[in-house]
Design a protein around this motif. Structure first.
Motif, PDB file in Angstrom:
ATOM      1  N   THR A 287      -6.186  -3.958  -6.332  1.00 24.76           N
ATOM      2  CA  THR A 287      -5.690  -3.504  -7.367  1.00 24.76           C
ATOM      3  C   THR A 287      -5.333  -4.730  -8.357  1.00 24.76           C
ATOM      4  OG1 THR A 287      -3.459  -3.749  -6.423  1.00 24.76           O
ATOM      5  CG2 THR A 287      -4.672  -1.708  -6.366  1.00 24.76           C
TER       6      THR A 287
ATOM      7  N   TRP B 218      -7.549   0.082  -9.542  1.00 24.25           N
ATOM      8  CA  TRP B 218      -8.474  -0.504  -8.560  1.00 24.25           C
ATOM      9  C   TRP B 218      -9.639  -1.176  -9.324  1.00 24.25           C
ATOM     10  CZ3 TRP B 218      -7.801  -1.106  -3.336  1.00 24.25           C
ATOM     11  CH2 TRP B 218      -6.789  -0.656  -2.713  1.00 24.25           C
TER      12      TRP B 218
ATOM     13  N   LEU C 139       0.726  -1.207   0.133  1.00 19.94           N
ATOM     14  CA  LEU C 139       0.093  -0.033   0.054  1.00 19.94           C
ATOM     15  C   LEU C 139       0.891   1.455  -0.087  1.00 19.94           C
ATOM     16  CD1 LEU C 139      -2.727  -1.193   2.709  1.00 19.94           C
ATOM     17  CD2 LEU C 139      -3.286  -0.834  -0.006  1.00 19.94           C
ATOM     18  N   PRO C 140       0.468   2.190  -0.518  1.00 20.15           N
ATOM     19  CA  PRO C 140      -0.943   2.550  -1.056  1.00 20.15           C
ATOM     20  C   PRO C 140      -1.060   2.259  -2.722  1.00 20.15           C
ATOM     21  CG  PRO C 140       0.236   4.639  -1.148  1.00 20.15           C
ATOM     22  CD  PRO C 140       1.184   3.618  -0.601  1.00 20.15           C
ATOM     23  N   ARG C 141      -0.176   1.710  -3.344  1.00 17.33           N
ATOM     24  CA  ARG C 141      -0.099   1.376  -4.583  1.00 17.33           C
ATOM     25  C   ARG C 141      -0.497   0.083  -4.973  1.00 17.33           C
ATOM     26  NH1 ARG C 141       2.517   5.437  -7.548  1.00 17.33           N
ATOM     27  NH2 ARG C 141       4.021   6.729  -6.299  1.00 17.33           N
ATOM     28  N   CYS C 142      -0.652  -0.824  -3.805  1.00 16.19           N
ATOM     29  CA  CYS C 142      -1.136  -2.141  -4.387  1.00 16.19           C
ATOM     30  C   CYS C 142      -1.608  -2.982  -3.352  1.00 16.19           C
ATOM     31  CB  CYS C 142       0.122  -3.010  -4.802  1.00 16.19           C
ATOM     32  SG  CYS C 142      -0.092  -4.848  -5.246  1.00 16.19           S
TER      33      CYS C 142
ATOM     34  N   LYS D  21      -6.614   2.750   0.551  1.00 13.63           N
ATOM     35  CA  LYS D  21      -4.977   2.910   0.203  1.00 13.63           C
ATOM     36  C   LYS D  21      -4.405   3.417   1.577  1.00 13.63           C
ATOM     37  CE  LYS D  21      -4.531   5.953  -3.244  1.00 13.63           C
ATOM     38  NZ  LYS D  21      -4.771   6.995  -4.265  1.00 13.63           N
ATOM     39  N   TYR D  22      -4.981   4.045   2.545  1.00  6.68           N
ATOM     40  CA  TYR D  22      -4.500   4.361   3.678  1.00  6.68           C
ATOM     41  C   TYR D  22      -5.271   4.030   4.875  1.00  6.68           C
ATOM     42  CZ  TYR D  22      -2.167   7.295   0.463  1.00  6.68           C
ATOM     43  OH  TYR D  22      -1.313   7.872  -0.735  1.00  6.68           O
TER      44      TYR D  22
ATOM     45  N   LYS E 228      -9.084   5.756 -12.169  1.00  9.60           N
ATOM     46  CA  LYS E 228      -8.291   5.069 -11.302  1.00  9.60           C
ATOM     47  C   LYS E 228      -8.979   3.688 -10.980  1.00  9.60           C
ATOM     48  CE  LYS E 228      -5.448   8.340 -10.675  1.00  9.60           C
ATOM     49  NZ  LYS E 228      -3.952   8.273 -11.293  1.00  9.60           N
TER      50      LYS E 228
ATOM     51  N   GLU F  93      -9.965   5.806  -1.132  1.00  9.83           N
ATOM     52  CA  GLU F  93      -9.007   6.571  -0.166  1.00  9.83           C
ATOM     53  C   GLU F  93      -8.579   5.493   0.980  1.00  9.83           C
ATOM     54  OE1 GLU F  93      -6.706   9.092  -0.838  1.00  9.83           O
ATOM     55  OE2 GLU F  93      -7.487   8.321  -2.639  1.00  9.83           O
TER      56      GLU F  93
ATOM     57  N   GLY G  66      -1.524  -0.767 -10.036  1.00 10.77           N
ATOM     58  CA  GLY G  66      -2.148   0.217  -9.249  1.00 10.77           C
ATOM     59  C   GLY G  66      -3.572   0.561  -9.544  1.00 10.77           C
TER      60      GLY G  66
END
Length: 394
Positions: A195, A218, A31-34, A313-314, A174, A310, A216
């Motif tokens: 993702t 989703w 995370l946050p990309r995968c 991702k976080y 995205k 969001e 990346g």
């Protein structure tokens, strides 16, 4: 013989390395990309907020607006962090009133793309054209930045496989919310959004799922609901063969599916729906009751899809989520921030110019005054001045 052994060793090493091509959170996906496909989030269940999101398809006009206003605006419902609840409108062009759409965007609803023509869009080129053109409609007629339009749903859930994801990524989108996850058993847990770094790993409902890796990007899976008889599943709220016959059954239908998530793996509870379902009064009233019941729970957040991602991702614990920006009061705070960012540089430049002008004026005034005085260069000049000599050097 040595070469044969060496070949076998290399082959074994390659075979051992093969499992690494499978998504493993914290190993080859971060995370946050995968985020890997999973039924169990790494966070403790007690720390996970139950997110509820609505994805409404098709045109937005005065007829549909009556339902959106009744369900999501008239009672000014807010999430536990004090911010208004939100939904995602996946909008097609025909019959859409963009002035109404602008009002919803300004209120904080997310706008996603559902094509221009609402036809079978089954090639990458068609996806690219339809997604780009409808996003342009949002930009020109709603006043939204194209960077705020990040989601796509295929009409009739007919997709273009890997070409679709490639086209969407090229446009800057995205996420996609067009693929159905089919549970092996009706009561199994639903899958979390993930993702496509390692493709779509599940059974493909329409044989047009992405098989390649799309880093990346989703995928928000459509987890089917269970009808109120607990016999059959349906991808859309309004798609079940057995429709609730009264408000009580409609309420039970929604809340039974909600509690599967709330008391289960806490995966986001998605309600994929066409607002025309609410033309039947008892169905709308049942949904209204359900929304209020969910909203009364302190660990439930009714959000749009972009907000939900969001959080994905976080991931933020319930104890800290009230200050998490991803679920904040948008676009009001964001609009204020944009204004602030636009105003501050102008005001700062203005102040700088004024300061420079003041500095220059003071410098000129000082020089003007300085020219009115005699420069006294040492004791000799002082004596000449005291004794009345008028040949003092200037």
């Amino acid at each position: 013989m040595f070469r044969i052994y060496l070949f076998l060793i290399v082959l074994v090493c390659q075979c051992v390395a093969i499992p690494l091509t499978k998504c493993q959170q914290g190993v080859n996906c971060f995370l946050p990309r995968c985020f890997c496909p999973t039924f169990d989030h790494p966070m403790n269940l007690s720390d996970i907020p139950q997110m509820v999101y609505f994805g409404f398809d098709d045109a937005v006009n005065s007829q549909m607006a009556n339902h959106y206003d009744f369900l999501f605006l008239k009672d000014n419902l807010t999430n536990p962090n004090g911010c208004p609840i939100s939904i995602t409108l996946l909008v097609s062009d025909e019959f859409t009133d963009y002035s109404i759409l602008k009002r919803y965007y300004q209120h904080g609803f997310e706008l996603g793309v559902h094509s221009v023509t609402h036809t079978h869009i089954n090639t990458g080129d068609k996806v690219r054209e339809e997604a780009g053109d409808q996003r342009d409609n949002f930009v020109t007629q709603v006043g939204i930045s194209k960077y705020d339009v990040v989601g796509w749903r295929s009409p009739f859930l007919i997709t273009a496989g890997d070409q679709q994801i490639d086209a969407l990524k090229q446009l800057g989108f995205k996420y996609d919310v067009s693929l159905i996850y089919t549970r092996p058993h009706i009561d199994n847990d639903d899958v979390w959004p993930f993702t496509l770094d390692y493709g779509w790993p599940f059974k493909c409902h329409n044989n047009r799922c992405p098989k390649q890796n799309h880093k990346g990007f989703w995928q928000v899976p459509i987890n089917p609901l269970i009808d109120y008889t607990h016999e059959f599943t349906c991808a859309f709220v309004d798609g079940c063969a057995y429709k609730p016959r009264n408000e009580a059954e409609a309420y039970k239908y929604i809340m039974d599916n909600f509690y599967r998530h709330y008391n289960g793996n806490r995966s986001p509870f998605g309600l994929h729906i066409h607002a025309a379902w609410f033309e039947t009064k008892h169905l709308r009233d049942g949904m209204n009751r359900a929304i209020h019941s969910m909203n009364e729970l302190e660990d439930v957040y009714i959000v749009n899809i972009k907000q939900m991602i969001e959080w994905m991702k976080y991931p933020t614990k319930l104890s800290e989520i009230k200050t998490f920006d991803g679920l904040g009061c948008w676009p009001r705070d964001k609009a204020f921030l944009h204004i602030l960012l636009m105003v501050l540089p102008v005001s700062s430049l203005f102040i700088l110019v004024i300061a420079l002008l003041v500095y220059v004026i003071r410098k000129l005034m000082f020089r003007s005054r300085h020219n009115d005085y005699i420069a006294l260069n040492g004791k000799k000049h002082m004596n000449k001045l005291v004794h009345g000599s008028d040949d003092v050097e200037m």
